[in-house]
Design an enzyme around this catalytic site. Structure first.
Site, PDB file in Angstrom:
ATOM      1  CB  SER A  21      -9.236 -81.780 -18.155  1.00 49.24           C
ATOM      2  OG  SER A  21      -9.531 -80.509 -18.348  1.00 49.24           O
ATOM      3  CG  ASN A  22      -5.495 -78.367 -19.518  1.00 49.83           C
ATOM      4  OD1 ASN A  22      -5.927 -77.404 -19.150  1.00 49.83           O
ATOM      5  ND2 ASN A  22      -5.831 -78.634 -20.815  1.00 49.83           N
ATOM      6  NE  ARG A  23      -2.433 -77.172 -11.466  1.00 43.89           N
ATOM      7  CZ  ARG A  23      -1.601 -76.397 -10.987  1.00 43.89           C
ATOM      8  NH1 ARG A  23      -0.542 -77.013 -11.067  1.00 43.89           N
ATOM      9  NH2 ARG A  23      -1.837 -75.254 -10.132  1.00 43.89           N
TER      10      ARG A  23
END
Ligand code: CTP
Length: 402
Positions: free
Chosen positions: A208-210
């Site tokens: 995923s990402n932030r």
């Protein structure tokens, strides 16, 4: 700030009723005229005299009491309201209004009013989470009634949970927001995506990402406040939902792609704020992958580029993209604007202080088709959202042909 505005505050029977005295005091200080309606149970918690002293108006407690005015009181109150605020909103009043019951002054005024109605629920966390209460909230939201989410913390009965009345300054802020926002997007249908996507590797791991979802959620809230009909397709986030927005939750880029492509045709404006994962694991293991060698290789494959696909089929719809970059901000943004056939792109440099993923603020640059660039100073994500919508609304030529 609220001079000339009439706020009707409906107080229900809950321990948080005492906090509403402060809300009324703050509204009065901002210049609002405040009319108080107390339910039969509310007066068991706080006396009408307390509210009368703060509002400087007679408090209405009984539907059939000799009226103060000669006209039909519930109709005249409903007519003069710029907003009705129900705080604390109990499960009972939510259920009554959702069910169309008008059996006391508060429910009757709400039923007769055309003004916006803001519910501020406060109750035991189990009551709040009860599916019946949630179903009623959903049904009322779909009808255009507005809700604030309760705060999480220590409840009156001594347990922790979600059910506390939000703090008075936050309630007042919400009232100001509703009363002062312009309704220039009324009649427009806006599709927004937000948050990250989550690409599973095995049952316990994912890529995923932030992205926190805050920017996309702010855009959704701002558009709904300005009268647009908004659908928000959201990846997994842990922030409060915007009010008056139809939310569709998804997990992966493929799910987001499917939802967007299923519904984009029904919308006039599409704003892709989501941080869509560009790659997913080529294989998803059914069982937890065990460690073996010192090195491990994960084969990834491309996810669909949703915005690019929309760029090919957009027709007269307005298409807006976003990009969070660490370098060559304007070059990257301009390239994406071209490559994805966008009308506008909103770019931010995530390395700048105040423009990062979890920040409450952002520093954005808005680039329009044709190359016009507007650089904005640091501001709250909600203020950025309004600026983005202001710019979209200046693309008048497009808006007119929608
Ligand atoms: N986007 C999308 N689908 C993807 C990737 C991105 O719809 N698979 C959208 C985003 O929602 C955003 C815009 O495209 O509005 C730009 O996203 P960004 O991640 O900055 O750009 P990419 O095209 O993925 O390019 P790169 O990651 O190489 O910078």
């Amino acid at each position: 700030m609220l001079k000339g505005k009439t706020v009707i505050v409906g107080v229900c029977g809950g321990i948080a009723a005492y906090k509403v005295v402060d809300v009324v005091s703050r509204l009065r200080k901002l210049g609002a005229e405040v009319e108080i309606i107390m339910t039969e149970n509310a007066i068991k918690f706080v006396t009408p005299l307390t509210f009368q002293s703060i509002s400087h108006r007679p408090v209405i407690t009984d539907m059939f009491k000799e009226p103060e005015y000669w006209d039909i009181q519930h109709i005249s109150l409903a007519k003069k309201a710029d907003i009705i605020v129900i705080a604390p909103a109990t499960a009972n009043i939510i259920g009554k209004i959702a069910g169309g019951i008008a059996d006391d002054m508060l429910s009757t005024v709400v039923m007769a009013a055309k003004a916006p109605v803001l519910f501020v629920p406060a109750m035991n966390c189990n009551m709040y989470e009860n599916p019946i209460v949630q179903k009623n909230i959903k049904a009322l939201t779909a009808q255009g009634y507005m809700f604030m989410e309760p705060d999480t913390g220590m409840l009156a009965e001594g347990t922790q949970g979600k059910g506390r009345l939000p703090e008075p300054p936050d309630i007042v802020k919400e009232i100001i927001r509703i009363l002062t926002v312009k309704k220039d997007m009324k009649g427009l249908k806006v599709l927004i995506t937000a948050g990250p996507t989550r690409e599973p590797i095995d049952p316990v791991r994912y890529i995923s990402n932030r992205s926190s979802g805050k920017m996309g959620y702010a855009v959704a809230q701002a558009a709904a406040d300005r009268g647009a009909s908004v659908r928000l397709i959201s990846g997994p986030v842990s922030i409060s939902s915007p009010y008056n927005v139809d939310i569709v939750n998804v997990l992966t880029a493929s799910e987001m792609h499917a939802e967007v492509m299923k519904s984009y045709k029904d919308f006039d404006i599409i704003i892709m704020v989501a941080a869509v994962a560009d790659y997913k694991s080529a294989e998803i293991s059914d069982i937890k992958i065990k460690k073996k060698d010192d090195e491990m290789y994960l084969k990834l494959e491309r996810n669909p580029d949703i915005l690019k696909e929309l760029g090919g089929v957009k027709g007269k719809r307005l298409l807006v993209g976003t990009c969070a970059e660490t370098n060559d901000l304007l070059e990257n943004a301009k390239e994406k604007l071209q490559a994805k056939n966008l009308d506008m792109i909103v770019a931010n440099d995530v390395t700048m202080e105040g423009a990062g993923f979890e920040a409450e603020t952002n520093i954005i640059k808005i680039i329009k088709r044709g190359g016009k660039i507007r650089e904005l100073p640091i501001m709250s994500k909600l203020a950025c959202a309004h600026e983005i919508l202001n710019e979209i609304m200046t693309l008048g030529g497009y808006i007119k042909c929608l």
